[in-house]
Design a protein around this motif. Sequence first.
Motif, mmCIF file in Angstrom:
data_model
loop_
_atom_site.group_PDB
_atom_site.id
_atom_site.type_symbol
_atom_site.label_atom_id
_atom_site.label_comp_id
_atom_site.label_asym_id
_atom_site.label_seq_id
_atom_site.Cartn_x
_atom_site.Cartn_y
_atom_site.Cartn_z
ATOM 1 N N ALA A 1 -1.084 -1.524 3.810
ATOM 2 C CA ALA A 1 -2.268 -1.335 2.972
ATOM 3 C C ALA A 1 -3.559 -1.455 3.783
ATOM 4 C CB ALA A 1 -2.280 -2.359 1.840
ATOM 5 N N ASP B 1 1.605 -2.832 -4.482
ATOM 6 C CA ASP B 1 0.326 -2.133 -4.518
ATOM 7 C C ASP B 1 -0.434 -2.567 -5.750
ATOM 8 O OD1 ASP B 1 -1.709 0.098 -4.431
ATOM 9 O OD2 ASP B 1 -0.347 0.853 -2.900
ATOM 10 N N GLY C 1 0.807 -1.215 0.000
ATOM 11 C CA GLY C 1 0.000 0.000 0.000
ATOM 12 C C GLY C 1 0.837 1.261 0.000
ATOM 13 N N ALA D 1 1.792 4.073 -7.608
ATOM 14 C CA ALA D 1 2.958 3.335 -7.115
ATOM 15 C C ALA D 1 4.184 3.638 -7.971
ATOM 16 C CB ALA D 1 2.663 1.842 -7.113
#
Length: 256
Positions: free
Chosen positions: A90, A36, A12, A42
Amino acid sequence: MLLQSKTVLITGAATGIGRASALLFAREGARVAIADINRADAERTARDIGEDGGEAFFVECDLRQTGQIAYAVDETVRRWGQLDVFFHNAGVAGPGLLEDTTEAQYDQVMDIHLKAGFFGAKYAVPHLRRAGGGSILFTASGLGLRPSRQSPAYSASKAGLLMLARALAVALGPDGIRVNAICPGPIDTTPLWQGVLARHPGIVPDSYAEMNRQVRSIKRLGTPEEMARAALFLVAPENSYITGVALPVDGGGAMS
Protein backbone atom coordinates in the motif's frame (compact mmCIF):
# COMPACT_ATOMS: atom_id res chain seq x y z
CA MET A 1 2.61 -23.34 -9.60
CA LEU A 2 5.09 -21.18 -7.71
CA LEU A 3 2.88 -20.43 -4.68
CA GLN A 4 0.85 -23.62 -4.42
CA SER A 5 -0.78 -23.93 -0.97
CA LYS A 6 0.83 -20.70 0.26
CA THR A 7 -1.09 -18.03 2.14
CA VAL A 8 -0.33 -14.42 1.22
CA LEU A 9 -1.46 -11.16 2.81
CA ILE A 10 -1.17 -8.11 0.53
CA THR A 11 -1.84 -4.57 1.73
CA GLY A 12 -3.24 -2.15 -0.82
CA ALA A 13 -4.45 -4.93 -3.11
CA ALA A 14 -7.67 -3.22 -4.20
CA THR A 15 -6.03 -1.46 -7.16
CA GLY A 16 -2.78 -0.99 -9.05
CA ILE A 17 0.28 -3.08 -8.24
CA GLY A 18 -1.45 -4.78 -5.30
CA ARG A 19 -4.41 -5.90 -7.38
CA ALA A 20 -2.17 -7.17 -10.19
CA SER A 21 -0.07 -9.06 -7.63
CA ALA A 22 -3.13 -10.57 -5.95
CA LEU A 23 -4.43 -11.85 -9.28
CA LEU A 24 -1.05 -13.26 -10.31
CA PHE A 25 -0.28 -14.85 -6.94
CA ALA A 26 -3.70 -16.53 -6.93
CA ARG A 27 -3.08 -17.93 -10.41
CA GLU A 28 0.16 -19.34 -9.00
CA GLY A 29 -1.77 -21.23 -6.32
CA ALA A 30 -1.78 -18.82 -3.38
CA ARG A 31 -4.67 -18.05 -1.09
CA VAL A 32 -4.76 -14.26 -0.94
CA ALA A 33 -5.92 -11.94 1.83
CA ILE A 34 -6.60 -8.45 0.52
CA ALA A 35 -6.06 -5.82 3.22
CA ASP A 36 -7.29 -2.42 2.11
CA ILE A 37 -9.46 0.51 3.10
CA ASN A 38 -11.07 0.61 -0.36
CA ARG A 39 -13.91 -1.86 0.11
CA ALA A 40 -15.52 -1.71 -3.32
CA ASP A 41 -12.35 -2.31 -5.34
CA ALA A 42 -10.93 -4.82 -2.85
CA GLU A 43 -14.10 -6.90 -3.00
CA ARG A 44 -13.92 -6.74 -6.80
CA THR A 45 -10.36 -8.08 -6.69
CA ALA A 46 -11.42 -10.92 -4.38
CA ARG A 47 -14.41 -11.68 -6.59
CA ASP A 48 -12.27 -11.74 -9.74
CA ILE A 49 -9.88 -14.19 -8.08
CA GLY A 50 -12.77 -16.41 -7.08
CA GLU A 51 -14.25 -16.36 -10.57
CA ASP A 52 -10.85 -17.43 -11.89
CA GLY A 53 -10.85 -20.45 -9.60
CA GLY A 54 -8.68 -19.02 -6.83
CA GLU A 55 -9.22 -18.26 -3.15
CA ALA A 56 -9.28 -14.75 -1.72
CA PHE A 57 -11.03 -12.63 0.85
CA PHE A 58 -11.16 -8.96 1.76
CA VAL A 59 -10.24 -7.71 5.22
CA GLU A 60 -10.87 -4.03 5.79
CA CYS A 61 -7.74 -2.38 7.17
CA ASP A 62 -6.77 1.22 7.81
CA LEU A 63 -2.99 0.98 7.77
CA ARG A 64 -2.68 4.06 9.96
CA GLN A 65 -4.16 1.99 12.80
CA THR A 66 -1.69 -0.66 13.97
CA GLY A 67 -4.46 -2.58 15.70
CA GLN A 68 -6.19 -3.04 12.37
CA ILE A 69 -2.96 -4.37 10.84
CA ALA A 70 -2.72 -6.92 13.64
CA TYR A 71 -6.36 -7.86 13.04
CA ALA A 72 -5.75 -8.37 9.30
CA VAL A 73 -2.84 -10.72 10.03
CA ASP A 74 -4.78 -12.64 12.68
CA GLU A 75 -7.88 -12.93 10.48
CA THR A 76 -5.79 -14.33 7.64
CA VAL A 77 -4.32 -16.99 9.92
CA ARG A 78 -7.71 -17.72 11.51
CA ARG A 79 -9.22 -18.34 8.09
CA TRP A 80 -6.42 -20.36 6.50
CA GLY A 81 -4.31 -21.59 9.39
CA GLN A 82 -0.99 -20.11 8.30
CA LEU A 83 0.84 -17.17 6.78
CA ASP A 84 3.69 -17.62 4.31
CA VAL A 85 4.07 -14.19 2.67
CA PHE A 86 3.47 -10.68 3.95
CA PHE A 87 3.55 -8.16 1.09
CA HIS A 88 3.26 -4.55 2.24
CA ASN A 89 2.40 -2.78 -0.98
CA ALA A 90 0.00 0.00 0.00
CA GLY A 91 1.12 3.52 -0.76
CA VAL A 92 0.07 7.10 -1.29
CA ALA A 93 1.48 9.88 -3.44
CA GLY A 94 3.96 12.17 -1.78
CA PRO A 95 2.64 15.46 -0.40
CA GLY A 96 4.92 17.70 -2.44
CA LEU A 97 7.65 20.23 -1.74
CA LEU A 98 9.24 20.66 1.69
CA GLU A 99 7.72 24.08 2.29
CA ASP A 100 4.26 22.91 1.19
CA THR A 101 4.14 19.75 3.33
CA THR A 102 1.95 19.86 6.43
CA GLU A 103 2.52 17.78 9.52
CA ALA A 104 -0.62 15.78 8.75
CA GLN A 105 0.63 15.01 5.24
CA TYR A 106 4.03 13.99 6.57
CA ASP A 107 2.43 11.71 9.15
CA GLN A 108 0.21 10.11 6.52
CA VAL A 109 3.04 9.17 4.16
CA MET A 110 5.24 7.89 6.98
CA ASP A 111 2.42 5.97 8.64
CA ILE A 112 1.21 4.22 5.50
CA HIS A 113 4.63 3.43 4.05
CA LEU A 114 7.11 2.95 6.89
CA LYS A 115 5.16 2.49 10.11
CA ALA A 116 2.67 0.06 8.55
CA GLY A 117 5.55 -1.89 7.02
CA PHE A 118 7.29 -2.13 10.38
CA PHE A 119 4.25 -3.22 12.34
CA GLY A 120 2.93 -5.45 9.58
CA ALA A 121 6.24 -7.32 9.70
CA LYS A 122 6.11 -7.41 13.50
CA TYR A 123 2.68 -9.05 13.51
CA ALA A 124 3.46 -11.36 10.57
CA VAL A 125 6.79 -12.74 11.80
CA PRO A 126 5.49 -15.08 14.54
CA HIS A 127 3.23 -16.77 11.98
CA LEU A 128 6.02 -16.94 9.39
CA ARG A 129 8.21 -18.63 12.00
CA ARG A 130 5.50 -21.16 12.77
CA ALA A 131 5.23 -21.90 9.04
CA GLY A 132 8.92 -22.77 9.02
CA GLY A 133 9.94 -19.57 7.24
CA GLY A 134 8.53 -17.37 4.54
CA SER A 135 8.86 -14.04 2.84
CA ILE A 136 8.28 -10.36 3.55
CA LEU A 137 8.18 -7.96 0.63
CA PHE A 138 7.87 -4.18 0.62
CA THR A 139 6.90 -1.97 -2.28
CA ALA A 140 9.45 0.82 -1.98
CA SER A 141 10.22 3.13 -4.92
CA GLY A 142 12.88 4.31 -7.30
CA LEU A 143 12.59 7.50 -5.26
CA GLY A 144 13.80 5.56 -2.24
CA LEU A 145 17.00 4.84 -4.14
CA ARG A 146 17.52 8.39 -5.37
CA PRO A 147 16.08 11.64 -4.03
CA SER A 148 12.92 13.33 -5.16
CA ARG A 149 13.01 17.11 -5.57
CA GLN A 150 9.22 17.18 -5.70
CA SER A 151 8.48 15.24 -2.50
CA PRO A 152 11.26 14.72 0.06
CA ALA A 153 8.82 13.16 2.55
CA TYR A 154 7.93 10.47 0.01
CA SER A 155 11.60 9.73 -0.69
CA ALA A 156 12.38 9.55 3.02
CA SER A 157 9.52 7.13 3.71
CA LYS A 158 10.53 4.81 0.88
CA ALA A 159 14.24 4.96 1.75
CA GLY A 160 13.22 4.01 5.27
CA LEU A 161 11.41 0.96 3.91
CA LEU A 162 14.56 -0.10 2.07
CA MET A 163 16.66 0.07 5.22
CA LEU A 164 13.93 -1.70 7.15
CA ALA A 165 14.02 -4.52 4.57
CA ARG A 166 17.78 -4.84 4.93
CA ALA A 167 17.70 -4.76 8.73
CA LEU A 168 14.97 -7.40 8.86
CA ALA A 169 16.78 -9.55 6.29
CA VAL A 170 19.75 -9.67 8.67
CA ALA A 171 17.61 -10.22 11.76
CA LEU A 172 15.24 -12.83 10.35
CA GLY A 173 17.48 -14.82 8.03
CA PRO A 174 18.25 -17.44 10.71
CA ASP A 175 14.50 -18.10 10.94
CA GLY A 176 14.25 -18.83 7.23
CA ILE A 177 12.43 -15.54 6.60
CA ARG A 178 13.55 -13.58 3.55
CA VAL A 179 12.93 -9.83 3.30
CA ASN A 180 13.16 -7.89 0.04
CA ALA A 181 11.83 -4.77 -1.67
CA ILE A 182 10.79 -3.81 -5.16
CA CYS A 183 11.44 -0.25 -6.32
CA PRO A 184 8.98 0.71 -9.04
CA GLY A 185 9.28 3.67 -11.34
CA PRO A 186 6.11 5.52 -12.39
CA ILE A 187 3.35 3.03 -13.08
CA ASP A 188 0.74 4.12 -15.57
CA THR A 189 -3.00 3.97 -14.76
CA THR A 190 -2.59 3.51 -10.98
CA PRO A 191 -4.31 5.69 -8.38
CA LEU A 192 -0.90 6.65 -6.98
CA TRP A 193 0.19 7.97 -10.38
CA GLN A 194 -3.01 9.98 -10.58
CA GLY A 195 -2.21 11.32 -7.12
CA VAL A 196 1.20 12.47 -8.33
CA LEU A 197 -0.44 14.36 -11.19
CA ALA A 198 -3.01 15.89 -8.84
CA ARG A 199 -0.22 17.14 -6.58
CA HIS A 200 0.75 19.63 -9.28
CA PRO A 201 -2.49 21.36 -10.41
CA GLY A 202 -0.72 23.25 -13.20
CA ILE A 203 0.89 20.17 -14.66
CA VAL A 204 0.09 18.90 -18.15
CA PRO A 205 -0.27 15.14 -17.59
CA ASP A 206 0.97 14.13 -21.04
CA SER A 207 4.04 16.34 -20.75
CA TYR A 208 4.87 15.05 -17.28
CA ALA A 209 4.48 11.46 -18.45
CA GLU A 210 6.72 12.15 -21.43
CA MET A 211 9.39 13.63 -19.18
CA ASN A 212 9.30 10.50 -17.05
CA ARG A 213 9.60 8.32 -20.13
CA GLN A 214 12.59 10.20 -21.49
CA VAL A 215 14.71 9.93 -18.33
CA ARG A 216 14.60 6.11 -18.59
CA SER A 217 16.62 3.75 -20.72
CA ILE A 218 13.35 2.01 -21.62
CA LYS A 219 11.28 4.92 -22.89
CA ARG A 220 7.92 4.17 -21.33
CA LEU A 221 6.09 3.91 -18.03
CA GLY A 222 5.68 0.60 -16.26
CA THR A 223 2.54 -1.49 -15.78
CA PRO A 224 1.10 -3.05 -12.62
CA GLU A 225 1.50 -6.48 -14.18
CA GLU A 226 5.25 -5.97 -14.62
CA MET A 227 5.57 -5.05 -10.95
CA ALA A 228 3.52 -8.11 -9.98
CA ARG A 229 5.89 -10.41 -11.88
CA ALA A 230 8.87 -8.87 -10.07
CA ALA A 231 7.08 -9.32 -6.74
CA LEU A 232 6.34 -12.96 -7.57
CA PHE A 233 10.01 -13.55 -8.37
CA LEU A 234 11.08 -12.25 -4.97
CA VAL A 235 8.51 -14.10 -2.84
CA ALA A 236 8.58 -17.45 -4.69
CA PRO A 237 10.14 -20.21 -2.55
CA GLU A 238 12.25 -21.34 -5.49
CA ASN A 239 14.24 -18.11 -5.08
CA SER A 240 15.06 -18.92 -1.48
CA TYR A 241 18.65 -17.60 -1.61
CA ILE A 242 17.59 -14.00 -2.28
CA THR A 243 17.22 -11.66 0.69
CA GLY A 244 18.00 -8.03 1.50
CA VAL A 245 17.52 -7.00 -2.14
CA ALA A 246 16.17 -3.66 -3.34
CA LEU A 247 15.16 -4.48 -6.92
CA PRO A 248 14.62 -1.50 -9.25
CA VAL A 249 11.80 -2.16 -11.70
CA ASP A 250 11.81 1.23 -13.34
CA GLY A 251 12.96 1.02 -16.94
CA GLY A 252 16.45 2.16 -15.97
CA GLY A 253 15.34 5.23 -14.04
CA ALA A 254 17.63 4.47 -11.09
CA MET A 255 20.61 5.04 -13.42
CA SER A 256 19.46 8.46 -14.62
